[in-house]
Design an enzyme around this catalytic site. Structure first.
Site, PDB file in Angstrom:
ATOM      1  CG  ASP A 107      58.838  43.413  35.407  1.00  0.00           C
ATOM      2  OD1 ASP A 107      58.788  44.657  35.430  1.00  0.00           O
ATOM      3  OD2 ASP A 107      59.356  42.760  34.477  1.00  0.00           O
TER       4      ASP A 107
ATOM      5  CD  GLN B 193      64.022  44.404  29.627  1.00  0.00           C
ATOM      6  OE1 GLN B 193      64.427  44.770  30.716  1.00  0.00           O
ATOM      7  NE2 GLN B 193      63.060  45.037  28.978  1.00  0.00           N
TER       8      GLN B 193
ATOM      9  CE  LYS C 177      63.825  47.885  33.124  1.00  0.00           C
ATOM     10  NZ  LYS C 177      63.334  46.782  32.306  1.00  0.00           N
TER      11      LYS C 177
END
Ligand code: NAD
Length: 283
Positions: free
Chosen positions: A120, A97, A53
């Site tokens: 997300d 994450q 990322k």
């Protein structure tokens, strides 16, 4: 006959290149899109994703921050960091994450992220918008799946769509997106009776289970679009949930693993981050 390969790598590269151009234009107007990635502990797979990322942010000109916290971080400390990032004007997207260590309640952490920065797409507000058919952040992998289907030129409207897997990360949002495009959607899962018969009805088959080779060629309708989300490591090799060699003889279009859905997920995260920056500029 052998299926047409859906080249997720190339499609994702095109999306990234379009985004890089968009980011240059936004920056010329004085706004730098920013993404914060938070990781707790040192799960090796998560570390790989976090680094990827970071690299793609650099490629696109997006500002990025990595917050790498020790596994001993408490839930309160993590919530405190999320709150700090919520009010940081240089950060437009926040990604925590997953998975988090067992002593931290993942849902509580996701709930703390400002829905305006939920790139997300896992916050209840984002998922609720998806159910309601309202604009909002769409989870990255399902958004990538839809782009891959679109790339084939096959219309979703009126088609029999079967999604295997009902996770909140992939299966459920993908089913909702297919429904939004007026597909006739069946969702299969671990308790489904006669999975093969259900799959054989599918004009569009999306598989997100995490079991290597679960779907074989004789479970696929001739000419179908097959999107394999699965990522499984078998004898040091990455394979999907679809038995590629038998499936490609029957399907019309198929994604390879790797090089299918995988590269799309990160491209769609970048898309969401740019959207978040544009939205917050208007606030
Ligand atoms: P999950 O474990 O949360 O969900 C798996 C789903 O599969 C469940 O809904 C379960 O009911 C269903 N299932 C299990 N066994 C089944 C069976 N025998 N028949 C039918 N359904 C069955 O997994 P997930 O997070 O949705 O991920 C699924 C796969 O996709 C994994 O391999 C994961 O690594 C991969 N994945 C890939 C990406 C990407 O970017 N390419 C992103 C997310 C997940």
């Amino acid at each position: 006959m052998s299926a047409v390969l859906i080249d997720g790598k190339a499609i994702a590269a095109q999306i990234r290149s379009d985004l890089a151009k968009q980011v240059r234009e936004i920056k010329a107007g004085g706004l730098v899109p920013g993404l914060a990635v938070v990781m707790v502990g040192d799960d090796p797979a998560s570390s790989v994703y976090v680094n990827m990322k970071k690299r793609v942010c650099e490629e696109l000109g997006i500002y990025s921050e990595q917050h790498l916290l020790p596994a001993s971080t408490t839930q309160d400390e993590l919530l405190g960091l999320v709150r700090q990032l919520n009010s940081d004007p240089s950060i437009h997207g926040i990604l925590v994450q997953l998975p988090l260590p067992g002593h931290i309640d993942e849902q509580a952490v996701i709930a703390e992220i400002s829905p305006r920065k939920d790139v997300d797409g896992f916050h209840a507000v984002s998922l609720g918008s998806l159910v309601a058919g309202q604009p909002g952040f769409v989870p990255c992998t399902p958004a990538g799946v839809m782009r891959l289907i679109k790339s084939t030129g096959v219309e979703v409207q009126g088609k029999e769509c079967v999604v295997v897997g009902r996770s909140i990360i992939v299966g459920k949002p993908t089913a909702l997106l297919l429904l939004q495009e007026s597909g006739t959607v069946t969702v299969c899962h671990s308790k489904t009776v006669d999975l093969a018969a259900k799959c054989r009805q599918a004009d569009i088959l999306v598989v997100a289970v995490g079991r290597p080779g679960l779907i074989k060629g004789d479970m696929i309708k001739p000419g179908a679009v097959v999107i394999d989300v699965g990522i499984n490591r078998v004898e040091g090799r990455l394979v999907g949930d679809v038995e590629f060699e038998t499936a490609r003889e029957v399907a019309g279009y198929i994604t390879p693993v790797p090089g299918g859905v995988g590269p799309m997920t990160i491209a769609m995260l970048m898309h969401n981050t740019v959207q978040a920056a544009l939205m917050q500029r208007q606030d």
